[in-house]
Design an enzyme around this catalytic site. Structure first.
Site, short mmCIF file in Angstrom:
data_model
loop_
_atom_site.label_atom_id
_atom_site.label_comp_id
_atom_site.label_asym_id
_atom_site.label_seq_id
_atom_site.Cartn_x
_atom_site.Cartn_y
_atom_site.Cartn_z
N SER A 66 0.83 -1.20 0.00
CA SER A 66 0.00 0.00 0.00
C SER A 66 0.87 1.26 0.00
O SER A 66 1.77 1.40 -0.83
CB SER A 66 -0.95 -0.04 1.20
OG SER A 66 -1.97 0.92 1.11
N ASP B 122 -8.16 -4.72 -6.32
CA ASP B 122 -7.62 -3.88 -5.25
C ASP B 122 -7.70 -2.41 -5.67
O ASP B 122 -7.18 -2.01 -6.72
CB ASP B 122 -6.16 -4.29 -5.00
CG ASP B 122 -5.52 -3.53 -3.85
OD1 ASP B 122 -6.08 -2.53 -3.37
OD2 ASP B 122 -4.43 -3.95 -3.42
N HIS C 14 -7.57 -5.41 -0.95
CA HIS C 14 -6.32 -4.76 -0.56
C HIS C 14 -5.65 -5.43 0.63
O HIS C 14 -4.53 -5.10 0.98
CB HIS C 14 -6.60 -3.29 -0.24
CG HIS C 14 -5.37 -2.45 -0.07
ND1 HIS C 14 -4.38 -2.36 -1.03
CD2 HIS C 14 -4.94 -1.67 0.96
CE1 HIS C 14 -3.41 -1.56 -0.60
NE2 HIS C 14 -3.73 -1.14 0.60
#
Length: 482
Positions: free
Chosen positions: A307, A368, A462
């Protein structure tokens, strides 16, 4: 607001959501005035905003998301704080029945946030800490196919697990590295962001051995689920022109330690006196790596992150190259990111592939949402990915791609597939422990988190859990790296 810049005639574009009102957002959609006429935009004098309204809703949506995140930041933070405490309370006391028993027997275990037993929501969703023993077909890829010095290292699994535990507190990270991985823990770095006036950037470094190490791992912490500032940074369209490296996402530069948001030259000097109480991430980890490669001349450095952490891992080598840190770059084996947002424009992509020339792989799981932000909206926000994309589609099938499908997330043609696969992921989570073994069994926290994907598809995708699973279960269609 327009202003001059000391570096370049196309120096920066900064969006200030705190200065944006409802009228401004409506004006973007209806009147379509020049962006430079809005008080919430700061850009270099003379920047051409012609054509910026081809997709005005993307700019309006981004600002609306940021304003919403700002409005809910405090309750969001405290909700996360108490939720993590309660879930850790349950976990440490053996669930609801165990909690009742410990209360009745006056043996209640109270979670301590700085202890090695306390887990973040990421760790509660996926509590796995041991490295995987089996080889993955991902080892056919050049970044994962180890050099002789890394022959015993599953680079993919080590990178993903390091990215996952980077979310945890220092004691948890150190215990995982030393007790579970049997590696040498170097340090945990809690770094300062002057623009947020807080220690918001975290990273840790470890080696496979204390002496004569062959592997050095640098892992940056990613987007915290209940941190509105992190999410706002991910979607931000602001950028700063860096010269030969092109435009780079302003929020990610700030997280690494930018000191001047209007000038890259002043914002990232080659040398910087790092204060002990407010260390800056880029300079702090750079000095540690410089010391480590002197101690371990044969070691190779792996940089990773999930991320937001993936974004920092991607930009970090660019800064090293800009400052001529060839000693560290020459020791760098590669960069591997998971669910990484876009970090710069095509000029940065060209710079990374032709000048820096590192092995760079980024993993994208299904739909995602984070790899699809910030939005690519030329000419205001020209964010592009670079490096080799490995896209995991149905049943953890891996494919080598230039970019993942649905690049800006909101394409209507992908809405039905996104919701369909959110349901498939949830149903598979219920049985994966039986089909793939207990290492893949999912608990109730992970199942509940997947249910979020039924409302906002792409959020549940995610989760680091799916990236760990994908690396361990993937079957790769393309065996030759292009």
């Amino acid at each position: 607001m327009a202003s001059s810049n000391v570096d370049s005639p196309k120096g920066y574009m900064i969006f200030r959501p705190e200065k944006t009102g409802v009228i401004d957002i409506l004006s973007l959609l209806i009147r379509r005035k020049s962006l430079s006429s809005y008080k919430f935009v700061e850009t270099t004098e003379g920047f051409n905003t012609a054509g910026v309204h081809d997709d005005p809703w993307v700019i309006a949506l981004t600002l609306l998301i940021q304003k919403t995140l700002k409005a809910i930041s405090v309750p969001m933070k405290w909700m996360g704080y108490y939720l993590e405490f309660f879930l850790n309370l349950l976990a440490l006391n053996g669930g609801i029945l165990g909690l009742l028993w410990h209360i009745l027997t006056f043996s209640l275990v109270i979670p301590k946030r700085d202890s090695a037993e306390f887990r973040s929501l990421i760790g509660l969703i996926d509590g796995r800490v041991d490295l995987y023993k089996k080889s993955s077909e991902m080892n056919y890829f050049e970044l994962m196919y180890p050099e002789s010095s890394l022959a015993d290292t599953n680079v993919l699994d080590l990178s993903m697990m390091a990215s996952k535990i980077a979310y945890e507190n220092p004691a948890y990270v150190e215990k995982t590295v030393t007790d579970h991985w049997k590696m040498h823990f170097v340090g945990f770095y809690n770094c300062w962001n002057k623009f947020l006036n807080d220690h918001t950037t975290q990273a840790f470094i470890c080696c496979d051995k204390a002496e004569d190490a062959s592997v050095i791992v640098l892992a940056f912490r990613g987007t915290e689920p209940f941190n509105a500032n992190d999410w706002s940074t991910d979607v931000d369209l602001s950028w700063l022109f860096t010269g030969k490296m092109g435009n780079i996402h302003l929020g990610f530069l700030k997280a690494l330690g930018l000191q001047n948001e209007l000038s890259f030259l002043l914002g990232f000097p080659k040398e910087y006196s790092n204060p002990a109480d407010k260390p800056v991430a880029y300079y702090a980890v750079r000095e540690v790596l410089r010391s480590l490669i002197k101690q371990h001349p044969n070691a190779k450095i792996i940089v990773t992150g999930h991320s937001l952490g993936g974004a920092l891992a991607a930009v970090f080598p660019a800064l090293l190259s800009y400052h001529g840190q060839s000693d560290i770059l020459n020791a760098m084996y590669g960069v591997m990111t998971f669910g990484q947002p876009r970090v710069g424009d095509t000029l940065l992509a060209t710079y990374m592939t032709t000048i820096v020339r590192l092995k760079f792989h980024r993993m994208v799981y299904r739909f995602d949402i984070v790899p699809r932000i910030p939005f690519d909206v030329p000419p205001v926000a020209m964010f592009k990915h670079f490096g080799t994309c490995i896209y995991y589609s149905e049943w953890y099938k891996g494919q080598v791609m230039i970019d993942s499908p649905n690049p800006n997330y909101f394409d209507p043609m992908y809405m039905i597939p996104m919701y369909f696969w959110a349901w498939i992921d949830l149903l598979r989570a219920l049985i994966i422990g039986q089909t793939e073994g207990k290492d893949f069994r999912e608990g109730y926290i992970s199942i509940l988190y997947r249910m979020v994907g039924l409302v906002i598809p792409g959020v549940a995708s995610h989760s680091p859990r799916d990236y760990v699973n994908a690396g361990r279960l993937s079957k790769i269609a393309n065996k030759i790296m292009v």
